[in-house]
Design a protein around this motif. Structure first.
Motif, short mmCIF file in Angstrom:
data_model
loop_
_atom_site.label_atom_id
_atom_site.label_comp_id
_atom_site.label_asym_id
_atom_site.label_seq_id
_atom_site.Cartn_x
_atom_site.Cartn_y
_atom_site.Cartn_z
N LYS A 141 -10.33 0.78 -12.55
CA LYS A 141 -10.18 0.20 -13.88
C LYS A 141 -8.73 -0.16 -14.20
O LYS A 141 -8.24 -1.21 -13.81
N GLY A 142 -8.00 0.71 -14.91
CA GLY A 142 -6.65 0.40 -15.35
C GLY A 142 -5.63 0.23 -14.24
O GLY A 142 -4.51 -0.22 -14.49
N LEU A 143 -5.97 0.56 -13.02
CA LEU A 143 -5.02 0.51 -11.91
C LEU A 143 -4.49 -0.90 -11.65
O LEU A 143 -3.33 -1.06 -11.26
N GLY A 144 -5.31 -1.92 -11.86
CA GLY A 144 -4.86 -3.29 -11.59
C GLY A 144 -4.75 -4.17 -12.82
O GLY A 144 -4.48 -5.36 -12.72
N ASN A 145 -5.01 -3.58 -14.02
CA ASN A 145 -4.96 -4.32 -15.28
C ASN A 145 -5.87 -5.55 -15.27
O ASN A 145 -5.59 -6.56 -15.93
N GLY A 146 -6.96 -5.48 -14.53
CA GLY A 146 -7.90 -6.59 -14.46
C GLY A 146 -8.07 -7.13 -13.05
O GLY A 146 -9.07 -7.78 -12.75
N THR A 191 0.18 -5.62 -5.39
CA THR A 191 1.23 -6.16 -6.26
C THR A 191 0.90 -5.89 -7.72
O THR A 191 1.76 -5.47 -8.50
N ALA A 192 -0.36 -6.13 -8.10
CA ALA A 192 -0.78 -5.86 -9.47
C ALA A 192 -0.66 -4.37 -9.79
O ALA A 192 -0.12 -3.98 -10.83
N ALA A 193 -1.15 -3.53 -8.88
CA ALA A 193 -1.13 -2.09 -9.12
C ALA A 193 0.30 -1.54 -9.21
O ALA A 193 0.59 -0.68 -10.05
N GLU A 194 1.18 -2.04 -8.36
CA GLU A 194 2.57 -1.57 -8.40
C GLU A 194 3.21 -1.89 -9.74
O GLU A 194 3.89 -1.04 -10.35
N ALA A 195 2.99 -3.11 -10.24
CA ALA A 195 3.56 -3.49 -11.53
C ALA A 195 2.99 -2.64 -12.66
O ALA A 195 3.71 -2.24 -13.59
N VAL A 196 1.69 -2.35 -12.59
CA VAL A 196 1.05 -1.51 -13.61
C VAL A 196 1.65 -0.11 -13.60
O VAL A 196 2.07 0.43 -14.63
N LEU A 197 1.70 0.51 -12.42
CA LEU A 197 2.13 1.91 -12.34
C LEU A 197 3.60 2.08 -12.70
O LEU A 197 3.98 3.08 -13.33
N GLU A 198 4.42 1.11 -12.31
CA GLU A 198 5.84 1.21 -12.66
C GLU A 198 6.06 1.11 -14.16
O GLU A 198 7.07 1.59 -14.68
N THR A 199 5.12 0.51 -14.87
CA THR A 199 5.19 0.43 -16.33
C THR A 199 4.58 1.67 -16.98
O THR A 199 5.21 2.34 -17.79
N VAL A 200 3.34 1.97 -16.61
CA VAL A 200 2.59 3.03 -17.28
C VAL A 200 3.18 4.41 -17.02
O VAL A 200 3.20 5.27 -17.92
N PHE A 201 3.65 4.66 -15.82
CA PHE A 201 4.11 6.00 -15.47
C PHE A 201 5.52 6.32 -15.97
O PHE A 201 6.05 7.39 -15.66
N GLU A 202 6.12 5.43 -16.74
CA GLU A 202 7.40 5.74 -17.37
C GLU A 202 7.17 6.76 -18.48
O GLU A 202 6.23 6.62 -19.27
N GLN A 214 0.83 -1.20 0.00
CA GLN A 214 0.00 0.00 0.00
C GLN A 214 0.86 1.25 0.00
O GLN A 214 0.58 2.23 -0.71
N GLU A 215 1.90 1.24 0.80
CA GLU A 215 2.79 2.42 0.85
C GLU A 215 3.48 2.64 -0.49
O GLU A 215 3.61 3.77 -0.96
N LYS A 216 3.90 1.56 -1.15
CA LYS A 216 4.58 1.68 -2.44
C LYS A 216 3.64 2.25 -3.50
O LYS A 216 4.00 3.16 -4.25
#
Length: 379
Positions: free
Chosen positions: A236-241, A274-285, A73-75
């Motif tokens: 929606k897009g925060l967890g990619n599903g 875990t899903a959201a962290e992986a999504v954001l680290e990709t999309v926010f590049e 959650q913090e990440k």
């Protein structure tokens, strides 16, 4: 006989597997998916980075409740606040829950109950988020809604100016109305609303459930307008599903949402984070978002060129990879014929074809879909 409530008007398709932009039904037929789970699978189906992260977390811990500290959650909160104008995050499971939280927080923080929303808006189907939604068809049959919601015409500066005053708790809006027809907010309108909120001590809630997480080429669509909301809702897009939603808010709201003020049993659980962290680290590049912008410019130009002059096409509009094609007739039959061709699209109201491809869509796929739309809309 099905044991399911008939809540959904389902298509005659059962998905067997999916990868990237492609889904395959149980008969082996392939489709290009330009619906993306309704703007959910921003990184495409079965994204390797997200899948690997969730699989690894599965063998560690699924759920412990929010009585425990959850590192993920913090990440994720840091990623969301770093890339927005917010300072604090509350996690839940969906966009409706995020908007529910925002409405509760606005009323509790201000001590006021009057709220302004907009006609043709969509904010969810819980009682509060349904009450904020400016569509009669969503309200029908449910009796009295949450009181003191005022629905104003979208993109009408004068209507807001006449209505807003110090008795209003908050304004809630989408900067691009999704379900209402893919209608972008005019720059002068969005900025005028933000200015009026500030002048009258009114909280501004921007619903980014459909437009956020890179969909328009920026982390959040409101950033195209240069405004600073008090609250931002995402899902929606925060967890990619994976089901996950969040309310992002300003520091001054902190004490209002103290212990016991609100909660969610599953919100922010380790798998969702875990899903959201992986999504954001990709999309926010930065490079990823630049590519989204380039793809959207290419696709919009292609659609404008190929669909220009087709009688049934009234207007093409949108932001980023969120595009609406307004037609002069209802589009249900057009959508059905496109599915038969192997293309999945959505509608946004009866007359608008809505395109929400994954942000990872290829140029070749965009070109192919442009050709398919041209063929079908000419018929």
């Amino acid at each position: 006989m099905s044991a399911l409530f008939p809540t959904y008007a389902r298509w005659d398709i059962t998905v067997k597997e999916a990868n990237g932009t492609t889904i395959i039904d149980n008969n082996g037929k392939e489709y290009l998916d330009f619906a993306g789970g309704i703007a959910v699978c921003n990184l495409g189906h079965c994204n390797e980075r997200v899948n690997s992260a969730v699989k690894e977390q599965l063998d560690k811990v699924w759920h412990v409740s929010n009585l425990f500290h959850i590192e993920g959650q913090e990440k994720v909160a840091q990623l969301l606040t770093h890339h927005s104008d917010g300072d604090l995050v509350y996690f839940c499971n969906s966009g409706a829950e995020a908007n529910e939280a925002a409405i509760k927080l606005a009323r509790k923080h201000t001590g006021k109950t009057k709220m302004i929303s907009f006609k043709q808006s969509f904010h969810g189907r819980t009682f509060a988020s349904m009450s904020a939604t400016g569509q009669d068809k969503i309200h029908q049959g449910y009796g009295p809604l949450l009181e003191e919601f005022i629905y104003l015409p979208f993109n009408d500066e004068v209507a807001v100016e006449k209505t807003i005053d110090e008795t209003v708790a908050a304004v809630i809006l989408e900067v691009v109305q999704g379900e209402g027809g893919v209608i972008p907010g005019e720059n002068s309108f969005i900025n005028h609303v933000a200015k009026l909120c500030q002048e009258n001590g009114v909280l501004l809630i921007v619903d980014e459930v459909q437009t956020g997480i890179g969909r328009t080429g920026k982390p959040f669509a409101y950033q195209h307008y240069g405004i600073t909301p008090d609250m931002i809702t995402v899902a929606k897009g925060l967890g990619n599903g994976f089901p996950v939603g969040a309310l992002i808010g300003k520091e001054e709201l902190k004490e209002t949402f103290g212990p016991g003020s609100h909660g969610s049993t599953f919100g922010g659980n380790p798998l969702a984070m875990t899903a959201a962290e992986a999504v954001l680290e990709t999309v926010f590049e930065g490079e990823f978002l630049e590519e989204v912008t380039e793809k959207s410019q290419y696709f919009m130009a292609k659609l404008e060129e190929q669909l220009k002059g087709i009688d049934v096409v009234k207007e093409i509009r949108g932001s980023g990879l969120m595009i609406g094609i307004e037609c002069t007739k209802e589009v249900a039959d057009i959508m059905k014929k496109l599915r038969q061709q192997g293309l999945i699209v959505l509608n946004a109201g009866p007359n608008v074809v809505r395109l929400l491809p994954p942000l990872t869509v290829t140029y070749e796929e965009l070109a192919k879909v442009g050709d398919m739309l041209e063929v079908q809309l000419k018929k």
